[in-house]
Design a protein around this motif. Structure first.
Motif, mmCIF file in Angstrom:
data_model
loop_
_atom_site.group_PDB
_atom_site.id
_atom_site.type_symbol
_atom_site.label_atom_id
_atom_site.label_comp_id
_atom_site.label_asym_id
_atom_site.label_seq_id
_atom_site.Cartn_x
_atom_site.Cartn_y
_atom_site.Cartn_z
ATOM 1 N N GLU A 110 62.194 27.875 -19.939
ATOM 2 C CA GLU A 110 61.366 27.019 -21.039
ATOM 3 C C GLU A 110 60.670 25.660 -20.401
ATOM 4 N N SER A 111 61.614 25.171 -19.520
ATOM 5 C CA SER A 111 61.351 23.863 -19.028
ATOM 6 C C SER A 111 60.038 23.802 -18.151
ATOM 7 N N MET A 112 60.157 25.070 -17.190
ATOM 8 C CA MET A 112 59.200 25.223 -16.294
ATOM 9 C C MET A 112 57.818 25.843 -17.288
ATOM 10 N N VAL A 155 52.990 12.128 -15.265
ATOM 11 C CA VAL A 155 53.879 12.121 -14.066
ATOM 12 C C VAL A 155 55.247 13.130 -14.269
ATOM 13 N N LEU A 156 55.850 13.720 -13.167
ATOM 14 C CA LEU A 156 56.750 14.850 -13.171
ATOM 15 C C LEU A 156 58.111 13.882 -13.549
ATOM 16 N N THR A 157 58.790 14.203 -14.352
ATOM 17 C CA THR A 157 60.008 13.514 -14.730
ATOM 18 C C THR A 157 61.287 14.620 -15.091
ATOM 19 N N PRO A 158 61.973 14.638 -13.695
ATOM 20 C CA PRO A 158 63.269 15.396 -13.902
ATOM 21 C C PRO A 158 64.076 14.070 -14.436
ATOM 22 N N ARG A 159 64.912 14.376 -15.407
ATOM 23 C CA ARG A 159 65.401 13.076 -16.005
ATOM 24 C C ARG A 159 66.292 12.295 -15.142
ATOM 25 N N PHE A 160 67.397 13.117 -14.589
ATOM 26 C CA PHE A 160 68.092 12.589 -13.482
ATOM 27 C C PHE A 160 68.810 13.674 -13.023
ATOM 28 N N THR A 161 69.201 13.827 -11.717
ATOM 29 C CA THR A 161 69.859 14.937 -10.939
ATOM 30 C C THR A 161 71.056 15.679 -11.692
ATOM 31 N N PRO A 162 71.782 15.005 -12.541
ATOM 32 C CA PRO A 162 72.779 15.754 -13.486
ATOM 33 C C PRO A 162 72.133 16.529 -14.356
ATOM 34 N N SER A 163 70.864 16.336 -14.881
ATOM 35 C CA SER A 163 70.433 16.903 -15.921
ATOM 36 C C SER A 163 69.486 18.115 -15.515
ATOM 37 N N GLU A 196 67.319 24.972 -9.470
ATOM 38 C CA GLU A 196 66.038 25.598 -9.504
ATOM 39 C C GLU A 196 64.923 24.906 -10.182
ATOM 40 N N LEU A 197 65.223 24.100 -10.926
ATOM 41 C CA LEU A 197 64.187 23.201 -11.670
ATOM 42 C C LEU A 197 63.498 22.197 -10.816
ATOM 43 N N MET A 198 64.715 21.539 -10.078
ATOM 44 C CA MET A 198 64.085 20.636 -9.146
ATOM 45 C C MET A 198 63.201 21.143 -8.034
ATOM 46 N N ALA A 199 63.557 22.281 -7.668
ATOM 47 C CA ALA A 199 62.708 22.993 -6.495
ATOM 48 C C ALA A 199 61.313 22.992 -7.371
ATOM 49 N N PHE A 200 61.366 23.823 -8.427
ATOM 50 C CA PHE A 200 60.032 24.175 -9.309
ATOM 51 C C PHE A 200 59.181 22.638 -9.166
ATOM 52 N N LEU A 201 59.744 21.511 -9.477
ATOM 53 C CA LEU A 201 59.227 20.317 -9.818
ATOM 54 C C LEU A 201 58.690 19.907 -8.425
ATOM 55 N N GLY A 202 59.504 20.012 -7.342
ATOM 56 C CA GLY A 202 59.196 19.643 -6.266
ATOM 57 C C GLY A 202 57.807 20.309 -5.629
ATOM 58 N N ARG A 203 57.699 21.613 -5.816
ATOM 59 C CA ARG A 203 56.516 22.455 -5.366
ATOM 60 C C ARG A 203 55.195 22.040 -6.339
ATOM 61 N N GLY A 215 61.765 17.589 -2.404
ATOM 62 C CA GLY A 215 60.384 17.228 -2.196
ATOM 63 C C GLY A 215 59.768 16.333 -3.499
ATOM 64 N N LEU A 216 60.940 15.580 -3.881
ATOM 65 C CA LEU A 216 60.761 14.616 -4.925
ATOM 66 C C LEU A 216 60.733 13.257 -4.312
ATOM 67 N N TRP A 217 60.507 12.867 -3.304
ATOM 68 C CA TRP A 217 60.970 11.525 -2.789
ATOM 69 C C TRP A 217 59.650 11.276 -1.785
ATOM 70 N N ASN A 218 58.657 10.304 -2.243
ATOM 71 C CA ASN A 218 57.621 10.130 -1.425
ATOM 72 C C ASN A 218 56.862 8.603 -1.907
ATOM 73 N N SER A 219 56.001 8.368 -1.528
ATOM 74 C CA SER A 219 55.283 7.161 -1.990
ATOM 75 C C SER A 219 54.589 7.082 -3.182
ATOM 76 N N ARG A 220 54.719 8.223 -4.033
ATOM 77 C CA ARG A 220 54.368 8.266 -5.328
ATOM 78 C C ARG A 220 55.474 8.591 -6.407
ATOM 79 N N THR A 221 56.691 8.138 -5.814
ATOM 80 C CA THR A 221 58.053 8.421 -6.506
ATOM 81 C C THR A 221 58.374 6.971 -7.087
ATOM 82 N N VAL A 222 58.875 6.919 -8.098
ATOM 83 C CA VAL A 222 59.451 5.724 -8.899
ATOM 84 C C VAL A 222 60.793 6.024 -9.254
ATOM 85 N N MET A 223 61.708 5.110 -8.781
ATOM 86 C CA MET A 223 63.177 5.479 -9.007
ATOM 87 C C MET A 223 63.715 4.216 -9.979
ATOM 88 N N ALA A 224 63.993 4.466 -11.103
ATOM 89 C CA ALA A 224 64.592 3.467 -11.931
ATOM 90 C C ALA A 224 66.056 3.063 -11.618
#
Ligand code: GUN
Ligand code: FE
Length: 423
Positions: A170-172, A191-199, A203-210, A251-260
């Motif tokens: 569903e998320s994808m 902006v792609l928004t994985p809530r945070f790693t625990p949530s 598989e979802l993280m990899a999808f969002l990175g791609r 692939g979720l760590w670059n100059s267009r990444t914002v980390m709160a």
């Protein structure tokens, strides 16, 4: 679009800790783009319509680089639990209400108005996991004249099953549906928004990175906010030495990444931020309210990390960025005490830079009212405060940061357009 010429006491933040002040100056924009700040109006603009704000301050408007729109209904409540319990007890049930589009419309219209009327014209914002409510949020922001990024939240594990959680599939699927549906927005972008790693599952993280790579999309999430959260991330990703690597790995760590937050990021994690050009968003109110800690902002700045500010409502209790700047300066003094008086606190001009120019930098802007920037500005009439003796423009700015002045904002421009006028 014709020229916009604003006259008043113009104050901007061209560099960390510096204020550029032009008393009774002219801020000129054409086609929404700033041409300059002038002590005397250049001849070519003679006769062009001009708005004279007298003694009022003309300031850069704010960039709020981290806030949760669907937590707006709980603003100012639920501050008695630390992060992970707070999410379960308060944040998730509040966000779950946004399954209802009518409710979303009403709340988000209100939020968009409050942002604009208080001088926030750029945002990097979390929605909830609901695609339809996220599109409604984007519509309401765009209508109100707010620019920036909004993310449909991805959360497929460890959340609130049956209340606020998606399956991975569903998320994808919903993320793709959302991206298709938001192509027509002009000033509010996804902006792609994985809530945070625990949530988020691997598989979802990899999808969002791609997806981030394929579609050149920015990414926002949370990092090293709370120590229990960090211990949980270590359990979930035993192969990663540090929290940031769980994002970098996908692939979720670059100059267009914002980390709160980044409250507990140590030197190694901060170096990874600096080297990748990740923006750390400091959320002083939230960090205090839900007992996360006091982020070492001075050290981050010295090390060359990009730092901007976020209200982080509703962990943060203040949406208005004047308050957020004051909280930032205050938190830096607490940090100085914790550091055994070894680090300097932030000055008001430094806090002001972080709340304006540093946030705008994420959107590709130069600091201050630099020629070439889009016109994002506000007019503040502080004459209703008692003024027993004349104050300098810098003192007036400082006082505006610390003292609430309801109704003091006279007008706001965003992307060259006047989006709010008090009369
Ligand atoms: N980490 C994951 N979700 C959240 C949230 O909604 N607020 C804060 N402050 N931290 C989070
Ligand atoms: Fe947050």
């Amino acid at each position: 679009m014709a020229a916009v010429i604003l006259k008043g006491t113009i104050v901007s933040a061209p560099a960390l800790g510096q204020l550029e002040i032009t008393e009774h100056g002219f801020l000129v924009a054409e086609d929404g783009v700033i041409r300059g700040v002038f002590p005397v109006l250049p001849e070519q603009y003679a006769g062009a319509p001009l708005e004279d704000f007298g003694d009022a301050l003309i300031l850069q408007s704010f960039a709020d680089l981290h806030l949760h729109a669907p937590q707006y209904p709980m603003l100012g409540t639920g501050m008695d639990l630390p992060l992970l319990d707070w999410l379960n007890a308060y944040a998730f049930p509040t966000e779950a209400r946004f399954a209802n589009p009518d409710y979303a419309r009403e709340i988000y219209r209100h939020l968009a108005r409050e942002l604009v009327e208080n001088g926030t014209t750029r945002v990097c914002m979390f929605s909830s996991l609901h695609t339809d409510a996220t599109l409604i949020l984007m519509e309401e922001l765009e209508k109100a004249g707010i620019t920036g990024y909004v993310g449909k939240v991805n959360m497929d594990r460890n959340s609130a099953p049956g209340v606020l959680e998606e399956t991975t599939e569903e998320s994808m699927r919903e993320t793709l549906r959302w991206l298709d549906a938001c192509q027509d927005f002009r000033c509010v972008k996804p902006v792609l928004t994985p809530r945070f790693t625990p949530s988020c599952s691997n598989e979802l993280m990899a999808f969002l990175g791609r997806l981030a790579a394929e579609r050149a999309l920015p990414v926002q999430s949370h990092l090293s906010e709370n120590q229990a959260e960090m211990a949980w991330v270590r359990q979930l990703h035993p192969d990663c030495r540090q929290y940031w690597e769980t994002y970098a790995k996908y692939g979720l760590w670059n100059s267009r990444t914002v980390m709160a937050h980044c409250v507990w990021s140590d030197e190694r994690e901060r170096t990874a931020m600096r080297d990748a050009g990740v923006t750390a968003v400091h959320c002083a109110n939230s960090n205090q309210n839900i007992c996360s800690g006091v982020a070492p902002v001075r050290v981050m700045l010295q090390e060359g990390v990009h730092v901007a500010l976020g209200s982080d409502i509703a962990g943060g209790d203040q949406l208005h960025m004047f308050d957020v700047v004051a909280a930032t300066v205050r938190a830096s003094k607490a940090r100085r005490i914790l550091d055994g008086w070894e680090t300097d606190f932030l000055t008001v001009p430094e806090g002001w830079f972080l709340g304006t120019s540093a946030g705008a930098a994420f959107f590709g802007e130069q600091p201050g009212f630099a020629p070439g920037n889009r016109l994002h500005a506000l007019v503040l009439e502080d004459g209703t405060l008692p003024q027993p003796h004349p104050l300098t423009a810098a003192e007036r700015l400082e006082r505006s940061v610390y003292l609430r002045q309801p109704g003091a904002i006279q007008a706001v421009w965003s992307e060259g357009r006047k989006v709010f006028s008090a009369n």
